[in-house]
Design an enzyme around this catalytic site. Structure first.
Site, PDB file in Angstrom:
ATOM      1  N   CYS A  10       0.882  -1.166   0.000  1.00 48.84           N
ATOM      2  CA  CYS A  10       0.000   0.000   0.000  1.00 48.84           C
ATOM      3  C   CYS A  10       0.912   1.207   0.000  1.00 48.84           C
ATOM      4  O   CYS A  10       1.526   1.522   1.017  1.00 48.84           O
ATOM      5  CB  CYS A  10      -0.906   0.010   1.228  1.00 48.84           C
ATOM      6  N   CYS A  61      -2.824  -0.102   3.951  1.00 47.47           N
ATOM      7  CA  CYS A  61      -3.980  -0.993   3.805  1.00 47.47           C
ATOM      8  C   CYS A  61      -3.520  -2.450   3.763  1.00 47.47           C
ATOM      9  O   CYS A  61      -2.538  -2.788   3.094  1.00 47.47           O
ATOM     10  CB  CYS A  61      -4.739  -0.652   2.527  1.00 47.47           C
TER      11      CYS A  61
END
Lengths: 90, 95, 216
Positions: C108, C113
């Site tokens: 990410c 994430c």
């Protein structure tokens, strides 16, 4: 605008100062839509106290690594989820 | 095109990846829980939370530990919403 | 509360200020009636209960059941439901199947994430600036640093989690694991292999046993 899998798309390189989820290294780059089955609230408005509606479609877009990075030599690819309003027909 | 300090993809660096395993400390777990509880309670949503992290001054962002960025964003958002006064956490800490 | 790990490891950050700050914040939020302790406690319990064992169960099932593997790649929530596993709050989670010719690697670049519900909290390196910078532009260099060397003919596919969709790599089943049960297979599936920076290995149990019995 909606895109079918296989469509060639370009990521917009328009300036955008506020919160958004389009990484700089993909702006202005061309890729191919892999899938786009889900919609999500828009982080660009929801990050400033709004409800983020209407939801926007998110596309998984595949890019040739050699088109992203000078000197990249192999046929590798990179995929990222890009909101529909950052994509243009290519 | 100016890029935010959080937008790291392809930023040139020779820094190796430090693969040391690190079990979360109590304050890190608590910070994570506070951010998520605030979202559960409808106080700060994930987009506001990320925007708060991205609003950190770039040199501070680069220096900060991961959960220090989270704390910065939580406090920034709570002050914006009038839930905390600026400096209220510092006052509580007596600093 | 939540002092469990405080004395085991050197926390990252400017102790003691960083350690005190969330506790002060918690006090203020509870006093103001913004959060109650139960809600915070529930989130602490959730976070510390998540481990890569959840993702490993999905992968092991995918290894023994090709239809399940297909469902995991199409909709991990539905697949996890079949095993009674919670994929967490992200509305969409997808499995990425590694094959002889394709190797996936997840990053990410914008934040951190990660499919926490299936893998537990992300490792420090996953959230680090060098991993977030280099994985997209030099995935093979990053893989090499993690000890994974792939043939040029294997396509490396980096997936940058830029939206609310979470990705779980389904690594290849290692050769030599034909006789193993699903639980034994799950034990081979490491966190790193589900991020894409490692490759599961067959257990060396039989080798170890034979060398022990040989008095070696």
């Amino acid at each position: 605008m909606t895109f079918e899998p296989g469509a060639r798309v370009r990521v917009s390189d328009r300036p955008h100062e506020g919160h958004h989820r389009t990484p700089g290294y993909l702006k202005g780059k061309t890729g191919v839509v892999e899938r786009g089955r889900a919609t999500f609230t828009n982080p660009e408005t929801r990050a400033y106290g709004e409800d983020g509606l209407p939801e926007r479609r998110v596309y998984l877009v595949g890019f040739e690594q050699r088109e992203l990075w000078p000197g990249y030599e192999l046929d590798d690819r990179l995929f990222a989820d890009v909101f529909e309003h950052w994509l243009e027909d290519a | 095109m100016t890029r935010g300090v959080h937008d790291r993809g392809g930023v040139p660096t020779d820094a190796p990846i430090d693969r040391t395993e690190h079990e979360l400390a109590g304050w890190e777990v608590l910070t994570d829980a506070l951010a998520n509880a605030l979202e559960d309670a409808g106080v700060v949503n994930v987009d506001e939370f990320r925007r708060g992290i991205e609003s950190m001054p770039p040199d501070e962002y680069e220096r900060a530990a991961y959960y220090e960025r989270w704390l910065f964003s939580i406090e920034t958002n709570l002050v914006e919403k009038g839930i905390l006064r600026a400096g209220e956490v510092d006052a509580r800490l007596g600093t | 509360m939540s002092h469990d790990h405080d004395h085991d490891h050197e926390p990252v950050g400017n102790e003691p200020e960083a350690a005190m700050r969330p506790r002060a914040l918690e006090e203020l939020l509870v006093e103001k009636g913004v959060l109650d302790r139960e809600r915070i406690r529930a989130r602490i319990d959730w976070l510390v209960s998540r481990t890569p064992a959840n993702g490993a169960r999905l992968v092991a099932r995918a290894w023994v059941d090709p239809d399940f593997k297909h469902r995991l790649a199409e909709d991990a929530r539905a697949a996890a439901d079949e095993l009674g596993l919670d994929v967490g709050p992200s509305p969409v989670t997808l499995g990425l199947e590694n094959t002889e010719s394709v190797h996936h690697l997840v990053v990410c670049t914008l934040c951190s994430c990660y499919p926490k519900a299936l893998l537990g909290p992300p490792p420090e390196w996953y959230k680090s600036l060098p991993y977030r910078s280099r994985t997209v532009s030099d995935p093979r260099g990053v893989l090499r640093e993690f000890g994974v060397e792939l043939d040029d003919g294997v396509e490396v596919r980096v997936v940058d989690s830029t939206a609310e969709i979470r990705y779980l790599v389904i690594p290849r089943r290692p050769p030599g694991t034909e006789g193993l049960t699903e639980d034994e297979l799950a034990a081979l599936v490491t966190r790193d292999s589900m991020i894409g920076v490692a490759v599961p290995r067959a257990p060396e149990r039989e080798l170890a046993q034979s060398s022990t019995s040989g008095g070696g």
